[in-house]
Scaffold this motif. Structure first.
Motif, PDB file in Angstrom:
ATOM      1  N   ASP A 424      74.963  43.653  29.663  1.00 36.89           N
ATOM      2  CA  ASP A 424      75.982  44.630  29.288  1.00 36.89           C
ATOM      3  C   ASP A 424      75.649  45.222  27.921  1.00 36.89           C
ATOM      4  N   ASP A 425      75.018  46.389  27.918  1.00 36.02           N
ATOM      5  CA  ASP A 425      74.697  47.063  26.653  1.00 36.02           C
ATOM      6  C   ASP A 425      75.606  48.273  26.424  1.00 36.02           C
ATOM      7  N   LEU A 426      76.736  48.323  27.154  1.00 33.70           N
ATOM      8  CA  LEU A 426      77.736  49.386  27.007  1.00 33.70           C
ATOM      9  C   LEU A 426      77.164  50.759  27.312  1.00 33.70           C
ATOM     10  N   GLY A 427      76.037  50.789  28.024  1.00 31.08           N
ATOM     11  CA  GLY A 427      75.430  52.064  28.364  1.00 31.08           C
ATOM     12  C   GLY A 427      74.638  52.697  27.253  1.00 31.08           C
ATOM     13  N   TYR A 428      74.432  51.970  26.131  1.00 26.38           N
ATOM     14  CA  TYR A 428      73.698  52.521  24.994  1.00 26.38           C
ATOM     15  C   TYR A 428      72.310  51.882  24.834  1.00 26.38           C
ATOM     16  N   GLY A 429      71.851  51.138  25.855  1.00 27.38           N
ATOM     17  CA  GLY A 429      70.537  50.512  25.793  1.00 27.38           C
ATOM     18  C   GLY A 429      69.672  50.954  26.955  1.00 27.38           C
ATOM     19  N   HIS A 478      63.277  62.419  17.804  1.00 26.05           N
ATOM     20  CA  HIS A 478      62.033  61.746  18.176  1.00 26.05           C
ATOM     21  C   HIS A 478      61.744  60.520  17.308  1.00 26.05           C
ATOM     22  N   SER A 479      62.720  60.014  16.555  1.00 27.22           N
ATOM     23  CA  SER A 479      62.544  58.773  15.801  1.00 27.22           C
ATOM     24  C   SER A 479      62.494  57.574  16.758  1.00 27.22           C
ATOM     25  N   VAL A 480      62.109  56.436  16.214  1.00 30.60           N
ATOM     26  CA  VAL A 480      62.103  55.191  16.989  1.00 30.60           C
ATOM     27  C   VAL A 480      63.434  54.481  16.729  1.00 30.60           C
ATOM     28  N   TYR A 481      64.304  54.389  17.748  1.00 29.62           N
ATOM     29  CA  TYR A 481      65.650  53.852  17.524  1.00 29.62           C
ATOM     30  C   TYR A 481      66.194  53.207  18.793  1.00 29.62           C
ATOM     31  N   TRP A 482      67.277  52.435  18.591  1.00 29.48           N
ATOM     32  CA  TRP A 482      68.075  51.823  19.666  1.00 29.48           C
ATOM     33  C   TRP A 482      69.531  52.008  19.251  1.00 29.48           C
ATOM     34  N   SER A 483      70.264  52.876  19.937  1.00 26.37           N
ATOM     35  CA  SER A 483      71.569  53.349  19.459  1.00 26.37           C
ATOM     36  C   SER A 483      72.706  52.367  19.667  1.00 26.37           C
ATOM     37  N   GLU A 484      72.498  51.312  20.434  1.00 23.06           N
ATOM     38  CA  GLU A 484      73.604  50.425  20.784  1.00 23.06           C
ATOM     39  C   GLU A 484      74.267  49.817  19.551  1.00 23.06           C
ATOM     40  N   PHE A 485      73.498  49.500  18.510  1.00 25.23           N
ATOM     41  CA  PHE A 485      74.031  48.756  17.380  1.00 25.23           C
ATOM     42  C   PHE A 485      74.511  49.659  16.239  1.00 25.23           C
ATOM     43  N   ARG A 486      73.747  50.668  15.887  1.00 24.17           N
ATOM     44  CA  ARG A 486      74.075  51.466  14.699  1.00 24.17           C
ATOM     45  C   ARG A 486      74.647  52.841  15.025  1.00 24.17           C
ATOM     46  N   ARG A 487      74.275  53.407  16.148  1.00 23.07           N
ATOM     47  CA  ARG A 487      74.644  54.787  16.495  1.00 23.07           C
ATOM     48  C   ARG A 487      74.234  55.754  15.372  1.00 23.07           C
TER      49      ARG A 487
END
Length: 504
Positions: A424-429, A478-487
């Motif tokens: 469950d990544d809330l749809g942000y992963g 185009h950065s390297v990111y994962w939005s689930e934690f920081r947005r």
């Protein structure tokens, strides 16, 4: 009545004792040789021997680690006997042994006395691995058998067996020879040599056996049996056992015994001598034809020799398409991952065309992408039952994150559709990308690949994950990111690593 052949068993040691009674038998008044052997069909494998001519008070043994004693008496008040004792933990139930005495009667006519003894193995084991024979006699051993058995799954706390495999340790590589897996339940020969194979996973017993001929010194070595399954709580269970088979040249005692056996079958001296010369020629020819046994490379990181940390190996899946160099990551015994994406310093450009992403780029000892084609081959090798782990570290804070997805697979080319579910990544992963094809500037949806300057399983909306973006650039699409934690795309990732392993 001429022989007394008995069995003794203490803990794991088996003792076989063969002696002549105190009275003198009219059939055997002159004793030459006593042999204790193990029978397999019509074939006899000598375990111990004593001879009047070569070692009257110094018997020989052909069992590693055995204790042997014996004597051929000349005096009436002495006892003629032969005794051997060895560790019998690897013996099978129902083995048959023989004691054979060669000699002559009062008229010096050749005579033979034989007594058989059937031995029952009283020990029980959760995993049994045996070889027949245990020692390869060069020029005499015609066939070698390896058998791996789990007599009762419950002894290992297993409710369901997953696999049973036979390997050989050779040139620093654990080479897989055969396996049997749950599902099909069919035994499969994987080594590059000809052998007969049988196996079964029915009921509470699982076994896997190999038999092959043309035996040489190269067939000796360490053999390993490894198995896996799940317990009542669904947790994986791993177990293994190994045996070492050695090779020896036949000694003089065995040749003498062989000659006595031939002589008892045919009294024609010249025929016996010609048979002897022929047998010796065959032995010499076989000894001179020693050849190195070939084996295939491991087919997945799970089948490599365990090492703690990351190490590069060559894998050869069963699809016949050739080997793949990969980076394995051993976190603990029984948990070895296959790394397919790794970034940490921006030394490799990930803004590439479809051909590069399909075949792979970079270096396994640095930053790299393994290649969609190679990833899918290894996923299918694991019967397409895999889990995904993504590990990444924020550049400014140094905070580490780990995400696990219990189901991970790729569809066929050219789309290589992603399936990453089970978390469950809330749809942000990665679940946001699940169900979409892979896109590059020249394949799939080029517009999205160009906007994000990467190859990825892009959704048509703005992505929440872009691990193949431009390294070190903040605040951009185009950065390297994962939005689930920081947005927040200003919080970029310094290190990323994607890997998978079989989901038991």
């Amino acid at each position: 009545s001429e022989l007394i052949f008995q069995q003794e068993e203490t803990n794991s040691r088996l003792t076989l004792s063969c002696r002549l009674p105190d009275f003198v038998s009219p059939k055997l008044q002159h004793i030459d040789v006593i042999l204790i052997s193990m029978m397999k069909g019509n074939n006899r494998s000598t375990l111990a021997a004593v001879s009047r001519h070569f070692n009257q008070a110094r018997p020989t043994s052909h069992v590693p680690g055995a204790e042997v004693s014996g004597y051929i008496a000349d005096q009436a008040n002495a006892t003629t006997f032969l005794k051997i004792s060895w560790d019998n933990r690897t013996s099978r139930q129902g083995e048959t042994y023989t004691c054979v005495v060669y000699g002559a009667n009062k008229d010096w006519a050749p005579q033979t006395a034989t007594q058989r003894l059937s031995v029952k193995d009283k020990s029980s084991s959760s995993l049994v691995m045996v070889s027949d024979p245990e020692v390869i006699k060069l020029g005499l051993t015609k066939e070698l058998q390896i058998l791996c058995t789990v007599p009762d799954h419950s002894l290992l706390n297993i409710t369901k067996m997953a696999s049973l495999e036979i390997f050989k340790q050779q040139n620093g590589i654990k080479c897989q020879f055969a396996r049997i897996k749950a599902g099909s339940g069919e035994a499969v020969l994987t080594g590059a040599f000809k052998a007969s194979l049988n196996g079964s996973m029915e009921g509470q017993t699982t076994f896997l056996g190999l038999t092959w001929g043309n035996i040489s010194a190269a067939d000796a070595g360490e053999f390993i049996c490894e198995g896996s399954g799940v317990d009542a709580r669904g947790h994986p269970v791993f177990f293994s056992k190994n045996i070492t088979i050695v090779s020896q040249n036949p000694d003089r005692q065995e040749l003498v015994a062989m000659l006595f056996e031939l002589y008892s079958k045919n009294r024609d001296y010249e025929h016996v001598q010609e048979t002897k010369r022929q047998v010796i020629r065959e032995k010499t020819q076989l000894i001179n034809q020693l050849s190195k046994t070939q084996c295939r490379q491991p087919n997945s990181c799970d089948n490599t020799l365990f090492q703690l940390g990351q190490y590069i190996v060559s894998l050869e899946p069963d699809d016949g398409l050739g080997p793949i160099s990969v980076l394995c990551d051993g976190e603990k015994r029984g948990e070895i991952w296959t790394v397919f994406q790794k970034r940490f310093n921006g030394s490799v450009d990930f803004y590439r065309n479809f051909s590069d992403y399909e075949n792979g780029f970079g270096s396994l000892d640095g930053e790299f992408w393994l290649g969609l084609k190679n990833i899918r081959r290894l996923l299918l090798q694991n019967e397409n039952k895999n889990k995904l782990r993504v590990e990444f570290t924020e550049m400014t804070t140094g905070v580490n994150y780990t995400k696990n997805y219990n189901t991970f697979s790729l569809g066929p080319p050219p789309g290589y559709k992603l399936q990453a579910i089970g978390f469950d990544d809330l749809g942000y992963g990665m679940s946001f990308n699940s169900g979409y094809n892979f896109s590059t500037p020249d394949q799939g949806v080029p517009r999205l690949a160009v906007l994000n300057r990467a190859g990825w399983w892009f959704n048509y909306d703005s992505p929440y994950v872009n691990l193949n973006g431009v390294w070190g650039v903040k605040g951009k699409r185009h950065s390297v990111y994962w939005s689930e934690f920081r947005r927040d795309r200003n919080v970029i990732l310094e290190r990323t690593q994607m890997k998978f392993r079989r989901n038991f």
